[in-house]
Design an enzyme around this catalytic site. Structure first.
Site, short mmCIF file in Angstrom:
data_model
loop_
_atom_site.label_atom_id
_atom_site.label_comp_id
_atom_site.label_asym_id
_atom_site.label_seq_id
_atom_site.Cartn_x
_atom_site.Cartn_y
_atom_site.Cartn_z
N GLY A 142 -30.55 3.93 -75.47
CA GLY A 142 -29.85 4.00 -76.69
C GLY A 142 -28.87 5.13 -76.54
O GLY A 142 -27.78 4.92 -76.28
N ARG A 254 -17.22 5.85 -84.84
CA ARG A 254 -18.25 7.08 -85.63
C ARG A 254 -17.29 7.56 -86.89
O ARG A 254 -18.04 8.03 -87.82
CB ARG A 254 -18.73 7.75 -84.65
CG ARG A 254 -17.76 8.65 -84.10
CD ARG A 254 -18.83 9.67 -83.07
NE ARG A 254 -19.50 8.95 -82.08
CZ ARG A 254 -19.47 8.77 -80.92
NH1 ARG A 254 -18.67 9.55 -80.19
NH2 ARG A 254 -20.30 8.06 -80.05
N GLN A 290 -27.89 25.64 -116.11
CA GLN A 290 -27.03 26.08 -115.07
C GLN A 290 -27.47 25.93 -113.98
O GLN A 290 -26.71 25.29 -112.80
CB GLN A 290 -27.03 27.74 -115.25
CG GLN A 290 -25.77 28.18 -114.41
CD GLN A 290 -25.77 29.78 -114.36
OE1 GLN A 290 -26.76 30.45 -114.17
NE2 GLN A 290 -24.62 30.40 -114.98
N GLY A 351 -38.79 12.01 -112.04
CA GLY A 351 -39.56 10.90 -111.63
C GLY A 351 -38.96 9.35 -111.56
O GLY A 351 -39.37 8.78 -110.70
N GLU A 374 -24.72 4.84 -83.68
CA GLU A 374 -23.15 5.28 -83.26
C GLU A 374 -23.39 6.51 -82.77
O GLU A 374 -22.56 7.26 -82.80
CB GLU A 374 -22.11 5.01 -84.32
CG GLU A 374 -22.11 3.38 -84.25
CD GLU A 374 -20.64 3.03 -84.71
OE1 GLU A 374 -19.67 3.60 -84.49
OE2 GLU A 374 -20.76 2.09 -85.67
C1 LIG Z 1 -29.94 0.21 -88.38
C2 LIG Z 1 -29.39 0.42 -87.03
C3 LIG Z 1 -28.53 -0.37 -86.72
C4 LIG Z 1 -27.81 -0.12 -85.30
N1 LIG Z 1 -26.70 -0.96 -84.81
C5 LIG Z 1 -26.36 -0.99 -83.59
C6 LIG Z 1 -25.27 -1.81 -83.18
O1 LIG Z 1 -24.79 -2.63 -84.13
N2 LIG Z 1 -24.77 -2.06 -81.97
C7 LIG Z 1 -25.74 -1.23 -81.00
O2 LIG Z 1 -25.40 -1.04 -79.75
N3 LIG Z 1 -26.81 -0.37 -81.49
C8 LIG Z 1 -27.06 -0.08 -82.69
N4 LIG Z 1 -28.09 0.67 -83.10
C9 LIG Z 1 -28.71 1.43 -82.20
C10 LIG Z 1 -28.26 2.91 -82.21
O3 LIG Z 1 -27.07 3.15 -81.86
C11 LIG Z 1 -29.36 3.70 -81.44
O4 LIG Z 1 -30.79 3.65 -82.04
C12 LIG Z 1 -29.25 5.03 -81.21
O5 LIG Z 1 -28.12 5.27 -80.50
C13 LIG Z 1 -30.27 5.96 -80.66
O6 LIG Z 1 -30.80 5.25 -79.50
P1 LIG Z 1 -32.42 5.00 -79.53
O7 LIG Z 1 -32.82 4.56 -80.70
O8 LIG Z 1 -32.86 4.51 -78.19
O9 LIG Z 1 -33.01 6.76 -79.65
P2 LIG Z 1 -33.33 7.52 -78.30
O10 LIG Z 1 -32.06 7.61 -77.57
O11 LIG Z 1 -34.51 7.41 -77.79
O12 LIG Z 1 -33.54 9.02 -79.05
C14 LIG Z 1 -34.57 9.50 -79.86
C15 LIG Z 1 -34.34 11.08 -80.04
O13 LIG Z 1 -34.06 11.78 -78.99
C16 LIG Z 1 -33.02 12.48 -78.93
N5 LIG Z 1 -32.45 12.58 -77.67
C17 LIG Z 1 -32.07 11.63 -76.96
N6 LIG Z 1 -31.53 12.10 -75.51
C18 LIG Z 1 -31.17 13.32 -75.84
C19 LIG Z 1 -30.66 14.50 -75.12
N7 LIG Z 1 -30.31 14.27 -73.94
N8 LIG Z 1 -30.69 15.82 -75.78
C20 LIG Z 1 -31.19 15.87 -76.99
N9 LIG Z 1 -31.84 15.04 -77.65
C21 LIG Z 1 -31.84 13.60 -77.11
C22 LIG Z 1 -31.97 11.76 -80.17
O14 LIG Z 1 -31.15 12.55 -80.65
C23 LIG Z 1 -33.15 11.14 -80.84
O15 LIG Z 1 -33.43 12.27 -81.98
C24 LIG Z 1 -28.35 0.66 -84.43
C25 LIG Z 1 -29.65 1.36 -84.75
C26 LIG Z 1 -30.09 1.12 -86.15
C27 LIG Z 1 -31.46 1.91 -86.39
#
Ligand SMILES: Cc1cc2nc3c(=O)[nH]c(=O)nc-3n(C[C@H](O)[C@H](O)[C@H](O)COP(=O)(O)OP(=O)(O)OC[C@H]3O[C@@H](n4cnc5c(N)ncnc54)[C@H](O)[C@@H]3O)c2cc1C
Length: 392
Positions: A142, A254, A290, A351, A374
């Site tokens: 991700g 983004r 207010q 509510g 993104e």
């Molecule tokens: C409704 C929805 C639509 C989406 N649409 C698309 C799409 O069209 N195309 C596509 O390609 N993807 C899509 N995504 C995927 C989305 O881009 C990813 O979910 C997002 O990039 C986060 O990746 P992850 O879920 O694997 O979380 P992870 O990368 O596992 O992250 C989990 C947590 O750890 C934190 N984290 C991770 N690495 C670090 C670091 N180095 N330092 C500090 N914090 C960190 C993150 O900020 C987050 O809070 C979609 C996701 C959703 C939920």
């Protein structure tokens, strides 16, 4: 040159739209109010986008805003695409993101990275009838996007793709998918390679649809590539240069998410103001207290700050000024403000805000996605910190 004429050259407020932009925004607002709003609740409940709406998006030119006229598009600006996403999201952020992904990710990648053959073949379809998806994320990658495992193998006269994509927006509606793969998982970002995949290609299928907290009418699906045969000519850009397609497209995309969050915040605020002016307690409308009036004033201030950031970065993009930091800031801040405002709007409704009878409950659920897709908020902070601190 006199001082007066010099002053005339100074930029106006960033909130001033050209006549064309005003007309464009007003038309979308009218469409969103008349055609989208009546469907919002039902689409949310069923977790489905209304098909007739997608047809209308095409008819209205919302699916090819920046596509040049020669390929059947609107030849508009990136700023106009951002206005469209804002206006649609003011009524339904699920609708906003469908149009956003189409314009700021998929069309954008095709216009920028597609060769003439690909542009001629696909852009007219995107403008007139097709929906697109942008597929980077996988179960194991991700934030660490280039750890992706979807593999592309060169078979001489065609490519074979194997792997699974997860969380893909518009998965149910799309006819065309920009798929980011690797030709060599050991090569890191240097193996990343992008393809244009049509829904009907052998070995391609759309998998499970996610059941989500918010933006429920926007489909989010798995994509399965099982020996998916892709013609040679559907390579997008160059082998090993897909990281550029992925990163540069997302940098622009983004700004679209920031516009989605801006529209959402505006929609939640308008609902809260209307309710506060109608609902009476202790013999007077809530807005006369207010504490409530100040809360609404604070919300309006934050929305204006977000709008200035979003419009500024969209104008920078159109002017060809580097905008990476400003885009990350707009995405980060807009998602924070949207979440806060939607939450406060629920409280102002009391509510009733907690029930599905009013729109703020949905805005509250929808707002959470802004800090995730993104690039999560931490990823935006990482970009901003790097650019502000210069790595020191
Ligand atoms: C409704 C929805 C639509 C989406 N649409 C698309 C799409 O069209 N195309 C596509 O390609 N993807 C899509 N995504 C995927 C989305 O881009 C990813 O979910 C997002 O990039 C986060 O990746 P992850 O879920 O694997 O979380 P992870 O990368 O596992 O992250 C989990 C947590 O750890 C934190 N984290 C991770 N690495 C670090 C670091 N180095 N330092 C500090 N914090 C960190 C993150 O900020 C987050 O809070 C979609 C996701 C959703 C939920």
């Amino acid at each position: 040159m006199t001082i007066a004429s010099g002053r005339e050259l100074l930029p106006q407020s960033l909130l001033v739209l050209t006549e064309d932009e005003q007309l464009f925004r007003d038309n979308i607002r009218k469409f969103a109010e008349e055609s989208v709003r009546p469907l919002v609740k039902e689409m949310d409940e069923h977790g489905m986008m209304d098909h007739s709406l997608v047809e209308q998006f095409h008819q209205l030119g919302l699916m090819g805003i920046e596509i040049p006229e020669e390929y059947g598009g609107g030849a508009g600006t990136f700023f106009e695409a951002i206005l469209a996403v804002e206006e649609l999201s003011r009524v339904d952020p699920s609708v906003g993101v469908l149009v956003d992904v189409q314009n700021t990710l998929v069309n954008n990648a095709l216009i920028r990275w597609g060769n003439e053959e690909q542009r001629k073949k696909y852009l007219p379809k995107m403008a007139a009838e097709w929906v697109g998806s942008y597929a980077l994320s996988e179960a194991g990658s991700g934030s660490d996007a280039f750890a992706l495992q979807t593999r592309a193998e060169d078979k001489g006269d065609h490519w074979v793709l194997n792997g699974q994509k997860l969380w893909i927006t518009n998965g149910k509606e799309s006819n065309l998918f920009i798929i980011i793969t690797t030709v060599d998982p050991g090569a890191g970002y240097k193996g990343i390679t992008a393809f244009i995949v049509e829904k009907g290609f052998p070995g391609f299928s759309v998998g499970k649809k996610e059941d989500k907290l918010g933006i429920r009418a926007s489909s989010t699906t798995e994509l399965i590539l099982d020996d998916c045969k892709v013609p040679k000519e559907n390579l997008l850009g160059e082998v090993g240069k897909g990281y550029k397609v992925a990163i540069e497209t997302l940098n622009e995309g983004r700004i679209g998410i920031a516009a989605q969050m801006l529209g959402l915040a505006q929609g939640a605020w308008e609902a809260a103001v209307k309710y506060a002016q109608e609902r009476e307690q202790f013999g007077q409308p809530l807005s006369q207290f207010q504490a409530i009036a100040f809360q609404l004033a604070q919300m309006a201030t934050e929305i204006t700050a977000v709008r200035l950031m979003v419009y500024n970065v969209a104008r920078m993009k159109d002017a060809g000024i580097p905008f990476l930091k400003e885009a990350a800031m707009a995405k980060l801040y807009s998602s924070q403000v949207a979440e806060r405002i939607a939450s406060q709007a629920v409280e102002i409704f009391g509510g009733y805000g907690f029930s599905k009878d009013y729109p703020v409950e949905k805005f509250f659920r929808d707002s959470k996605i802004g800090s995730i897709y993104e690039g999560t908020s931490n990823m935006q902070l990482m970009t901003i910190a790097k650019l502000c601190l210069g790595g020191k």
